[in-house]
Design a protein around this motif. Structure first.
Motif, mmCIF file in Angstrom:
data_model
loop_
_atom_site.group_PDB
_atom_site.id
_atom_site.type_symbol
_atom_site.label_atom_id
_atom_site.label_comp_id
_atom_site.label_asym_id
_atom_site.label_seq_id
_atom_site.Cartn_x
_atom_site.Cartn_y
_atom_site.Cartn_z
ATOM 1 N N SER A 114 37.720 50.133 38.564
ATOM 2 C CA SER A 114 37.437 48.505 39.113
ATOM 3 C C SER A 114 38.681 47.861 38.841
ATOM 4 O O SER A 114 39.212 47.875 38.010
ATOM 5 N N ILE A 115 39.263 46.988 39.955
ATOM 6 C CA ILE A 115 40.437 46.255 39.783
ATOM 7 C C ILE A 115 40.151 44.653 40.161
ATOM 8 O O ILE A 115 39.410 44.391 41.136
ATOM 9 N N ARG A 116 40.718 43.707 39.519
ATOM 10 C CA ARG A 116 40.724 42.272 39.799
ATOM 11 C C ARG A 116 42.202 42.165 39.534
ATOM 12 O O ARG A 116 43.037 42.233 38.628
ATOM 13 N N CYS A 117 42.748 41.119 40.520
ATOM 14 C CA CYS A 117 44.035 40.663 40.323
ATOM 15 C C CYS A 117 44.342 39.649 41.243
ATOM 16 O O CYS A 117 43.539 39.306 42.201
ATOM 17 N N ALA A 118 45.218 38.885 40.889
ATOM 18 C CA ALA A 118 45.709 37.756 41.663
ATOM 19 C C ALA A 118 47.029 38.089 42.426
ATOM 20 O O ALA A 118 48.073 38.170 41.699
ATOM 21 N N VAL A 119 47.154 38.094 43.660
ATOM 22 C CA VAL A 119 48.291 38.274 44.467
ATOM 23 C C VAL A 119 48.790 36.957 45.025
ATOM 24 O O VAL A 119 48.382 36.447 45.859
ATOM 25 N N GLN A 120 50.204 36.921 44.624
ATOM 26 C CA GLN A 120 50.834 35.756 45.145
ATOM 27 C C GLN A 120 51.598 36.045 46.619
ATOM 28 O O GLN A 120 52.312 37.220 46.460
ATOM 29 N N THR A 121 51.019 35.497 47.589
ATOM 30 C CA THR A 121 51.758 35.995 48.758
ATOM 31 C C THR A 121 52.660 34.682 49.407
ATOM 32 O O THR A 121 52.688 33.531 48.664
ATOM 33 N N ILE A 122 53.241 34.744 50.478
ATOM 34 C CA ILE A 122 54.173 33.804 50.937
ATOM 35 C C ILE A 122 53.133 32.619 51.460
ATOM 36 O O ILE A 122 53.568 31.526 51.749
ATOM 37 N N PRO B 36 56.571 43.015 51.807
ATOM 38 C CA PRO B 36 57.551 41.665 51.722
ATOM 39 C C PRO B 36 56.694 40.470 52.032
ATOM 40 O O PRO B 36 57.336 39.439 51.365
ATOM 41 N N TYR B 37 55.624 40.147 52.263
ATOM 42 C CA TYR B 37 54.862 39.075 52.180
ATOM 43 C C TYR B 37 54.168 38.874 50.768
ATOM 44 O O TYR B 37 53.422 37.894 50.688
ATOM 45 N N ILE B 38 54.268 39.929 50.031
ATOM 46 C CA ILE B 38 53.701 39.776 48.326
ATOM 47 C C ILE B 38 54.872 39.330 47.598
ATOM 48 O O ILE B 38 55.823 40.161 47.512
ATOM 49 N N THR B 39 54.875 38.040 46.918
ATOM 50 C CA THR B 39 55.784 37.887 45.781
ATOM 51 C C THR B 39 55.484 38.255 44.602
ATOM 52 O O THR B 39 56.544 38.407 43.794
ATOM 53 N N ASP B 40 54.100 38.189 44.202
ATOM 54 C CA ASP B 40 53.968 38.467 42.627
ATOM 55 C C ASP B 40 52.709 39.226 42.609
ATOM 56 O O ASP B 40 51.727 38.624 43.641
ATOM 57 N N VAL B 41 52.454 39.922 41.484
ATOM 58 C CA VAL B 41 51.008 40.276 41.321
ATOM 59 C C VAL B 41 50.810 39.833 39.832
ATOM 60 O O VAL B 41 51.412 40.173 39.093
ATOM 61 N N GLN B 42 49.708 39.149 39.699
ATOM 62 C CA GLN B 42 49.316 38.652 38.438
ATOM 63 C C GLN B 42 47.936 38.968 37.879
ATOM 64 O O GLN B 42 47.130 39.258 38.701
ATOM 65 N N GLN B 43 47.835 38.877 36.551
ATOM 66 C CA GLN B 43 46.248 38.798 36.115
ATOM 67 C C GLN B 43 45.552 39.985 36.614
ATOM 68 O O GLN B 43 44.578 40.162 36.913
ATOM 69 N N VAL B 44 46.173 41.103 36.348
ATOM 70 C CA VAL B 44 45.748 42.528 36.706
ATOM 71 C C VAL B 44 44.901 42.869 35.466
ATOM 72 O O VAL B 44 45.223 43.110 34.523
ATOM 73 N N SER B 45 43.405 43.073 36.139
ATOM 74 C CA SER B 45 42.662 43.711 35.150
ATOM 75 C C SER B 45 41.683 45.095 35.631
ATOM 76 O O SER B 45 41.640 44.929 36.758
ATOM 77 N N VAL B 46 41.727 45.949 34.882
ATOM 78 C CA VAL B 46 41.238 47.074 35.273
ATOM 79 C C VAL B 46 40.354 47.514 34.493
ATOM 80 O O VAL B 46 40.134 47.386 33.194
ATOM 81 N N GLY B 47 39.142 48.168 35.079
ATOM 82 C CA GLY B 47 38.183 48.910 33.958
ATOM 83 C C GLY B 47 37.609 50.162 34.599
ATOM 84 O O GLY B 47 37.707 50.369 35.676
ATOM 85 N N PHE B 48 37.559 51.077 33.362
ATOM 86 C CA PHE B 48 37.054 52.568 33.907
ATOM 87 C C PHE B 48 35.497 52.684 33.715
ATOM 88 O O PHE B 48 35.315 52.244 32.556
#
Length: 144
Positions: free
Chosen positions: A125-133, A107-119
Protein backbone atom coordinates in the motif's frame (compact mmCIF):
# COMPACT_ATOMS: atom_id res chain seq x y z
CA UNK A 1 23.21 17.67 -33.55
CA UNK A 2 20.87 15.95 -35.96
CA UNK A 3 21.01 12.86 -38.09
CA UNK A 4 20.85 15.02 -41.20
CA UNK A 5 23.34 17.91 -40.70
CA UNK A 6 22.05 19.89 -43.68
CA UNK A 7 18.57 20.17 -42.15
CA UNK A 8 18.28 22.39 -39.11
CA UNK A 9 16.17 21.21 -36.18
CA UNK A 10 13.32 23.46 -35.07
CA UNK A 11 14.15 25.69 -32.08
CA UNK A 12 12.25 23.41 -29.64
CA UNK A 13 14.24 20.33 -30.68
CA UNK A 14 17.49 22.24 -30.50
CA UNK A 15 17.13 22.63 -26.73
CA UNK A 16 15.50 26.06 -26.82
CA UNK A 17 12.03 24.91 -25.80
CA UNK A 18 9.84 27.14 -23.72
CA UNK A 19 9.26 26.32 -20.06
CA UNK A 20 5.49 26.41 -20.55
CA UNK A 21 3.85 23.02 -20.64
CA UNK A 22 0.46 22.52 -22.23
CA UNK A 23 -2.50 21.77 -19.98
CA UNK A 24 -2.17 18.12 -18.95
CA UNK A 25 -5.06 15.96 -20.11
CA UNK A 26 -5.87 12.35 -19.24
CA UNK A 27 -8.79 9.91 -19.27
CA UNK A 28 -10.82 10.17 -16.03
CA UNK A 29 -10.23 7.22 -13.72
CA UNK A 30 -12.39 5.44 -11.16
CA UNK A 31 -9.78 4.74 -8.50
CA UNK A 32 -12.00 2.42 -6.46
CA UNK A 33 -12.80 0.10 -9.37
CA UNK A 34 -9.45 0.74 -11.11
CA UNK A 35 -10.87 1.44 -14.56
CA UNK A 36 -11.52 4.40 -16.88
CA UNK A 37 -14.76 6.35 -16.63
CA UNK A 38 -17.04 6.22 -19.67
CA UNK A 39 -20.13 8.29 -20.35
CA UNK A 40 -22.42 7.87 -23.37
CA UNK A 41 -19.96 5.47 -25.00
CA UNK A 42 -16.97 7.83 -24.80
CA UNK A 43 -14.19 8.18 -22.22
CA UNK A 44 -14.39 11.18 -19.93
CA UNK A 45 -11.42 13.53 -19.81
CA UNK A 46 -9.89 15.42 -16.90
CA UNK A 47 -7.24 18.12 -16.94
CA UNK A 48 -4.72 19.67 -14.59
CA UNK A 49 -4.01 18.17 -11.17
CA UNK A 50 -6.66 15.46 -11.51
CA UNK A 51 -5.10 14.34 -14.80
CA UNK A 52 -1.67 14.12 -13.17
CA UNK A 53 -3.20 12.12 -10.28
CA UNK A 54 -4.59 9.66 -12.84
CA UNK A 55 -1.17 9.35 -14.46
CA UNK A 56 0.39 8.70 -11.03
CA UNK A 57 -2.19 6.02 -10.21
CA UNK A 58 -1.62 4.21 -13.49
CA UNK A 59 2.16 4.51 -13.25
CA UNK A 60 2.12 2.93 -9.79
CA UNK A 61 0.02 0.03 -11.12
CA UNK A 62 2.15 -0.70 -14.19
CA UNK A 63 5.31 -2.81 -14.09
CA UNK A 64 8.02 -1.01 -16.04
CA UNK A 65 8.95 -2.61 -19.37
CA UNK A 66 6.38 -5.40 -19.08
CA UNK A 67 4.87 -4.39 -22.44
CA UNK A 68 6.61 -3.06 -25.53
CA UNK A 69 3.70 -0.67 -25.94
CA UNK A 70 5.06 1.75 -23.32
CA UNK A 71 8.46 3.41 -23.02
CA UNK A 72 11.00 2.53 -20.34
CA UNK A 73 10.28 5.81 -18.55
CA UNK A 74 6.72 4.79 -17.67
CA UNK A 75 5.88 2.40 -14.84
CA UNK A 76 7.64 1.25 -11.70
CA UNK A 77 10.12 -1.38 -10.60
CA UNK A 78 8.55 -2.32 -7.28
CA UNK A 79 8.39 -5.99 -8.32
CA UNK A 80 12.19 -6.04 -7.91
CA UNK A 81 11.61 -6.14 -4.14
CA UNK A 82 9.69 -9.41 -4.38
CA UNK A 83 11.53 -12.37 -2.90
CA UNK A 84 14.52 -10.33 -1.69
CA UNK A 85 15.92 -11.12 1.76
CA UNK A 86 15.76 -7.48 2.87
CA UNK A 87 14.62 -6.35 6.28
CA UNK A 88 11.24 -4.62 6.50
CA UNK A 89 12.91 -1.21 6.92
CA UNK A 90 15.08 -1.70 3.83
CA UNK A 91 12.09 -2.86 1.74
CA UNK A 92 10.08 0.21 2.78
CA UNK A 93 13.00 2.54 2.09
CA UNK A 94 13.65 1.01 -1.33
CA UNK A 95 9.95 1.07 -2.20
CA UNK A 96 9.79 4.78 -1.36
CA UNK A 97 12.85 5.40 -3.55
CA UNK A 98 11.36 3.41 -6.45
CA UNK A 99 8.13 5.39 -6.13
CA UNK A 100 9.93 8.73 -6.25
CA UNK A 101 12.06 7.60 -9.20
CA UNK A 102 9.11 6.46 -11.29
CA UNK A 103 7.04 9.59 -10.66
CA UNK A 104 9.55 12.40 -11.15
CA UNK A 105 10.03 11.49 -14.84
CA UNK A 106 6.75 13.33 -15.51
CA UNK A 107 7.54 16.99 -16.29
CA UNK A 108 4.27 18.03 -14.60
CA UNK A 109 5.51 16.62 -11.27
CA UNK A 110 7.94 18.79 -9.34
CA UNK A 111 8.37 16.70 -6.18
CA UNK A 112 7.15 13.62 -4.33
CA UNK A 113 6.86 13.96 -0.55
CA UNK A 114 5.59 12.11 2.49
CA UNK A 115 5.93 8.71 0.88
CA UNK A 116 4.70 5.98 3.20
CA UNK A 117 4.54 2.36 2.18
CA UNK A 118 3.22 -0.69 3.96
CA UNK A 119 3.67 -4.35 3.21
CA UNK A 120 1.05 -6.88 4.19
CA UNK A 121 2.05 -10.27 2.86
CA UNK A 122 2.37 -9.82 -0.90
CA UNK A 123 0.33 -6.60 -0.93
CA UNK A 124 1.88 -3.15 -1.00
CA UNK A 125 0.00 0.00 0.00
CA UNK A 126 1.24 3.47 -0.88
CA UNK A 127 0.45 6.99 0.30
CA UNK A 128 2.24 10.08 -0.89
CA UNK A 129 1.87 13.76 -1.63
CA UNK A 130 2.76 14.66 -5.21
CA UNK A 131 3.66 18.26 -5.97
CA UNK A 132 2.55 19.17 -9.49
CA UNK A 133 2.69 22.40 -11.43
CA UNK A 134 -1.04 22.63 -10.61
CA UNK A 135 -0.64 22.13 -6.86
CA UNK A 136 -0.47 19.19 -4.47
CA UNK A 137 -2.22 15.90 -5.17
CA UNK A 138 -2.66 13.23 -2.49
CA UNK A 139 -2.31 9.67 -3.73
CA UNK A 140 -3.61 6.70 -1.76
CA UNK A 141 -3.14 3.29 -3.35
CA UNK A 142 -4.56 0.73 -0.91
CA UNK A 143 -3.10 -2.32 -2.63
CA UNK A 144 -0.77 -3.20 -5.44
Amino acid sequence: MTLFPLIEAPAEEAGQSSAVLPLYREIAWDFEQDRPIWKNGAPQWVTGAQAVATWVWNTLHYVRASLDLFSWSWGNELQALTGRPFSQAVKESEAARYIRDCLVVNPYITDVQQVSVGFSGSTLSIRCAVQTIYGEVSVDVPEI
